[in-house]
Design a protein around this motif. Structure first.
Motif, PDB file in Angstrom:
ATOM      1  N   THR A  27      91.241  51.073  97.362  1.00 41.79           N
ATOM      2  CA  THR A  27      92.082  49.889  97.187  1.00 41.79           C
ATOM      3  C   THR A  27      93.502  50.313  96.853  1.00 41.79           C
ATOM      4  OG1 THR A  27      90.209  48.585  96.394  1.00 41.79           O
ATOM      5  CG2 THR A  27      92.406  47.769  95.858  1.00 41.79           C
ATOM      6  N   THR A  28      94.461  49.650  97.459  1.00 40.51           N
ATOM      7  CA  THR A  28      95.864  49.860  97.123  1.00 40.51           C
ATOM      8  C   THR A  28      96.307  48.726  96.215  1.00 40.51           C
ATOM      9  OG1 THR A  28      96.330  51.009  99.200  1.00 40.51           O
ATOM     10  CG2 THR A  28      98.205  50.052  98.023  1.00 40.51           C
ATOM     11  N   HIS A  29      96.731  49.053  95.012  1.00 36.83           N
ATOM     12  CA  HIS A  29      97.174  48.069  94.031  1.00 36.83           C
ATOM     13  C   HIS A  29      98.699  48.069  93.989  1.00 36.83           C
ATOM     14  CE1 HIS A  29      93.055  47.902  92.280  1.00 36.83           C
ATOM     15  NE2 HIS A  29      93.051  49.208  92.553  1.00 36.83           N
ATOM     16  N   VAL A  30      99.313  46.968  94.383  1.00 37.79           N
ATOM     17  CA  VAL A  30     100.771  46.834  94.305  1.00 37.79           C
ATOM     18  C   VAL A  30     101.102  46.240  92.940  1.00 37.79           C
ATOM     19  CG1 VAL A  30     102.838  45.827  95.322  1.00 37.79           C
ATOM     20  CG2 VAL A  30     100.925  46.520  96.794  1.00 37.79           C
ATOM     21  N   VAL A  31     101.730  47.016  92.095  1.00 35.14           N
ATOM     22  CA  VAL A  31     101.950  46.629  90.700  1.00 35.14           C
ATOM     23  C   VAL A  31     102.741  45.320  90.610  1.00 35.14           C
ATOM     24  CG1 VAL A  31     103.024  47.298  88.524  1.00 35.14           C
ATOM     25  CG2 VAL A  31     101.850  49.018  89.927  1.00 35.14           C
ATOM     26  N   GLY A  32     102.143  44.361  89.894  1.00 34.93           N
ATOM     27  CA  GLY A  32     102.809  43.081  89.669  1.00 34.93           C
ATOM     28  C   GLY A  32     102.792  42.135  90.839  1.00 34.93           C
ATOM     29  N   THR A  51      98.828  41.782  81.527  1.00 28.92           N
ATOM     30  CA  THR A  51      98.018  40.707  82.102  1.00 28.92           C
ATOM     31  C   THR A  51      97.649  41.028  83.547  1.00 28.92           C
ATOM     32  OG1 THR A  51      99.091  39.078  80.679  1.00 28.92           O
ATOM     33  CG2 THR A  51      97.970  38.239  82.628  1.00 28.92           C
ATOM     34  N   TRP A  52      98.617  41.559  84.311  1.00 29.20           N
ATOM     35  CA  TRP A  52      98.322  41.936  85.694  1.00 29.20           C
ATOM     36  C   TRP A  52      97.199  42.968  85.740  1.00 29.20           C
ATOM     37  CZ3 TRP A  52      98.684  46.744  88.072  1.00 29.20           C
ATOM     38  CH2 TRP A  52      98.457  46.738  89.460  1.00 29.20           C
ATOM     39  N   ALA A  53      97.276  43.978  84.883  1.00 36.59           N
ATOM     40  CA  ALA A  53      96.264  45.036  84.876  1.00 36.59           C
ATOM     41  C   ALA A  53      94.885  44.494  84.536  1.00 36.59           C
ATOM     42  CB  ALA A  53      96.655  46.139  83.897  1.00 36.59           C
ATOM     43  N   ASP A  54      94.829  43.467  83.695  1.00 39.67           N
ATOM     44  CA  ASP A  54      93.544  42.879  83.312  1.00 39.67           C
ATOM     45  C   ASP A  54      92.851  42.197  84.484  1.00 39.67           C
ATOM     46  OD1 ASP A  54      93.663  43.731  80.719  1.00 39.67           O
ATOM     47  OD2 ASP A  54      94.467  41.853  79.917  1.00 39.67           O
ATOM     48  N   THR A  55      93.605  41.861  85.535  1.00 44.21           N
ATOM     49  CA  THR A  55      93.009  41.189  86.696  1.00 44.21           C
ATOM     50  C   THR A  55      92.552  42.184  87.761  1.00 44.21           C
ATOM     51  OG1 THR A  55      95.117  40.935  87.893  1.00 44.21           O
ATOM     52  CG2 THR A  55      94.526  39.209  86.298  1.00 44.21           C
ATOM     53  N   GLN A  56      92.754  43.470  87.527  1.00 42.42           N
ATOM     54  CA  GLN A  56      92.427  44.500  88.516  1.00 42.42           C
ATOM     55  C   GLN A  56      91.275  45.376  88.049  1.00 42.42           C
ATOM     56  OE1 GLN A  56      94.652  44.584  91.378  1.00 42.42           O
ATOM     57  NE2 GLN A  56      95.394  42.717  90.355  1.00 42.42           N
ATOM     58  N   THR A  57      90.597  46.000  89.010  1.00 43.69           N
ATOM     59  CA  THR A  57      89.627  47.054  88.726  1.00 43.69           C
ATOM     60  C   THR A  57      90.101  48.314  89.417  1.00 43.69           C
ATOM     61  OG1 THR A  57      87.776  45.493  88.547  1.00 43.69           O
ATOM     62  CG2 THR A  57      87.234  47.806  88.953  1.00 43.69           C
ATOM     63  N   PHE A  58      90.352  49.365  88.657  1.00 46.55           N
ATOM     64  CA  PHE A  58      90.888  50.611  89.194  1.00 46.55           C
ATOM     65  C   PHE A  58      89.778  51.659  89.232  1.00 46.55           C
ATOM     66  CE2 PHE A  58      94.231  48.398  86.837  1.00 46.55           C
ATOM     67  CZ  PHE A  58      95.215  48.284  87.804  1.00 46.55           C
ATOM     68  N   VAL A  59      89.561  52.256  90.397  1.00 46.73           N
ATOM     69  CA  VAL A  59      88.545  53.299  90.526  1.00 46.73           C
ATOM     70  C   VAL A  59      89.186  54.549  91.104  1.00 46.73           C
ATOM     71  CG1 VAL A  59      86.699  51.608  90.870  1.00 46.73           C
ATOM     72  CG2 VAL A  59      87.829  52.611  92.858  1.00 46.73           C
ATOM     73  N   VAL A  60      88.507  55.690  90.908  1.00 44.93           N
ATOM     74  CA  VAL A  60      89.013  56.959  91.415  1.00 44.93           C
ATOM     75  C   VAL A  60      89.211  56.866  92.922  1.00 44.93           C
ATOM     76  CG1 VAL A  60      88.467  59.402  91.749  1.00 44.93           C
ATOM     77  CG2 VAL A  60      87.985  58.304  89.558  1.00 44.93           C
ATOM     78  N   GLY A  61      90.371  57.294  93.395  1.00 41.49           N
ATOM     79  CA  GLY A  61      90.688  57.231  94.814  1.00 41.49           C
ATOM     80  C   GLY A  61      91.615  56.093  95.174  1.00 41.49           C
ATOM     81  N   ILE A  63      95.000  53.679  95.000  1.00 40.90           N
ATOM     82  CA  ILE A  63      96.424  54.019  95.028  1.00 40.90           C
ATOM     83  C   ILE A  63      97.211  52.934  94.307  1.00 40.90           C
ATOM     84  CG2 ILE A  63      98.441  54.402  96.512  1.00 40.90           C
ATOM     85  CD1 ILE A  63      96.483  55.394  98.657  1.00 40.90           C
ATOM     86  N   LEU A  64      98.133  53.368  93.450  1.00 38.17           N
ATOM     87  CA  LEU A  64      98.999  52.460  92.708  1.00 38.17           C
ATOM     88  C   LEU A  64     100.390  52.520  93.348  1.00 38.17           C
ATOM     89  CD1 LEU A  64      98.303  50.769  90.180  1.00 38.17           C
ATOM     90  CD2 LEU A  64      99.333  52.572  88.798  1.00 38.17           C
ATOM     91  N   VAL A  65     100.928  51.361  93.741  1.00 41.65           N
ATOM     92  CA  VAL A  65     102.227  51.304  94.405  1.00 41.65           C
ATOM     93  C   VAL A  65     103.220  50.554  93.516  1.00 41.65           C
ATOM     94  CG1 VAL A  65     103.521  50.523  96.423  1.00 41.65           C
ATOM     95  CG2 VAL A  65     101.170  51.332  96.683  1.00 41.65           C
ATOM     96  N   PHE A  66     104.345  51.187  93.228  1.00 40.53           N
ATOM     97  CA  PHE A  66     105.420  50.574  92.452  1.00 40.53           C
ATOM     98  C   PHE A  66     106.573  50.247  93.410  1.00 40.53           C
ATOM     99  CE2 PHE A  66     102.981  53.027  89.481  1.00 40.53           C
ATOM    100  CZ  PHE A  66     103.050  52.351  88.267  1.00 40.53           C
TER     101      PHE A  66
END
Length: 306
Positions: A27-32, A51-61, A63-66
């Motif tokens: 999963t690619t997570h676009v911050v905010g 609050t944004w982070a609380d709505t996500q599930t982050f697993v190994v592999g 990608i976090l995009v800023f």
């Protein structure tokens, strides 16, 4: 072609399928993104990214995009101590070109901050926890009933003596969900409540508003997710700090208790975030089905090979 050679080819093909399925499952997570923010100093302080982070599930592999404008922001991965103190002198890594990507390659806690002047103390900071994909997603937080918040509590809705930090501090430790209500208490004829866009909020330009309420107490029911912005149309009130930015997350499914308080009779449903970002749809289960099927077929092929 012998039976063993054919079986070996099947094993190779299924291994490739399994690898592809794992890649698809990333999963690619676009911050905010669900807040309509990107990576910047958030108007509501650090609670926005928490609050944004609380709505996500982050697993190994994953990608976090800023997303940010090069030259105006940066992002540093730091230790917990540096995160807590906003110390950017010795980051684990620093990226100055947007968009910046980080691959979450290990389990554990990750900490990110903006290193530019006062950006971190003003809320440009993000802490996340990465889990092992085999462990499955963390259970969702326990739902709760809607809450009625009195803006500013005993301060009420006024030009605050300390400037806009008063209302950002009030909102800092609160979680707002769809169904909650905001009550604005003020003296009629001396204040009003304007629901505005982010642009109007930032510039204190109230010539165009989403809605304006002039009777106290004004109760606004929060009906959509995302960032919501409030200020006053009275001259210089916004510039002097009478402004509030909050983030509303997904709706709770818990029914309200029978003894729950009801809003005042002047309650209105303003839908201040109409047209704004909404919560993303549930992730498809297709990748997990592909993985499961590939594993079964791979096991059969291996058994056949022997």
């Amino acid at each position: 072609m012998t039976t063993k050679i054919r079986a070996a080819l099947v094993v190779v093909a299924l291994a490739a399928l399994l690898h592809t399925a794992v890649v698809v499952a990333q999963t690619t997570h676009v911050v905010g993104d669900s807040l309509g923010l990107g990576w910047l100093v958030p108007p509501g302080g650090p609670i926005a990214y928490a609050t944004w982070a609380d709505t996500q599930t982050f697993v190994v592999g994953d990608i976090l995009v800023f997303n940010f404008t090069t030259g105006e922001q940066d992002v540093a991965r730091v230790s917990k101590e540096a995160f807590d103190s906003c110390n950017s002198t010795n980051p684990i890594s620093l990226k100055t070109t947007g968009p910046a990507n980080f691959t979450l390659d290990t389990v554990g806690n990750y900490y990110f901050i903006g290193t530019m002047d006062r950006h971190c103390p003003l809320g440009q900071k993000l802490a996340i926890k990465v889990i092992d994909s085999s462990a499955g997603p963390s259970p969702p937080p326990s739902p709760r009933s809607p809450v009625i918040y009195t803006v500013g509590d005993i301060l009420g809705w006024v030009v605050p003596p300390l400037g806009e930090v008063a209302y950002s501090t009030w909102a800092y430790n609160k979680i707002f969900i769809v169904g909650d209500s905001l009550v604005f208490n003020f003296i009629n004829g001396t204040q009003d409540v304007a629901v505005v866009t982010k642009e109007a909020y930032d510039s204190c330009n109230t010539s165009s508003t989403i809605a304006v309420y002039t009777t106290s107490p004004t109760t606004i029911t929060l009906t959509t997710t995302g960032m919501h912005y409030f200020t006053s149309t009275y001259e210089r009130h916004c510039g002097l700090g009478q402004k509030l930015a909050i983030n509303i997350i997904a709706k709770s499914t818990t029914p309200s208790p029978s003894g729950a308080a009801t809003p005042p009779s002047s309650s209105v449903d303003a839908s201040p975030g109409a047209g704004g970002p909404t919560a993303p749809p549930p992730s498809s289960s297709a990748p997990s089905r592909i993985v499961a099927g590939a594993i079964v077929l791979l096991s059969i092929a291996v058994a056949f090979l022997h």
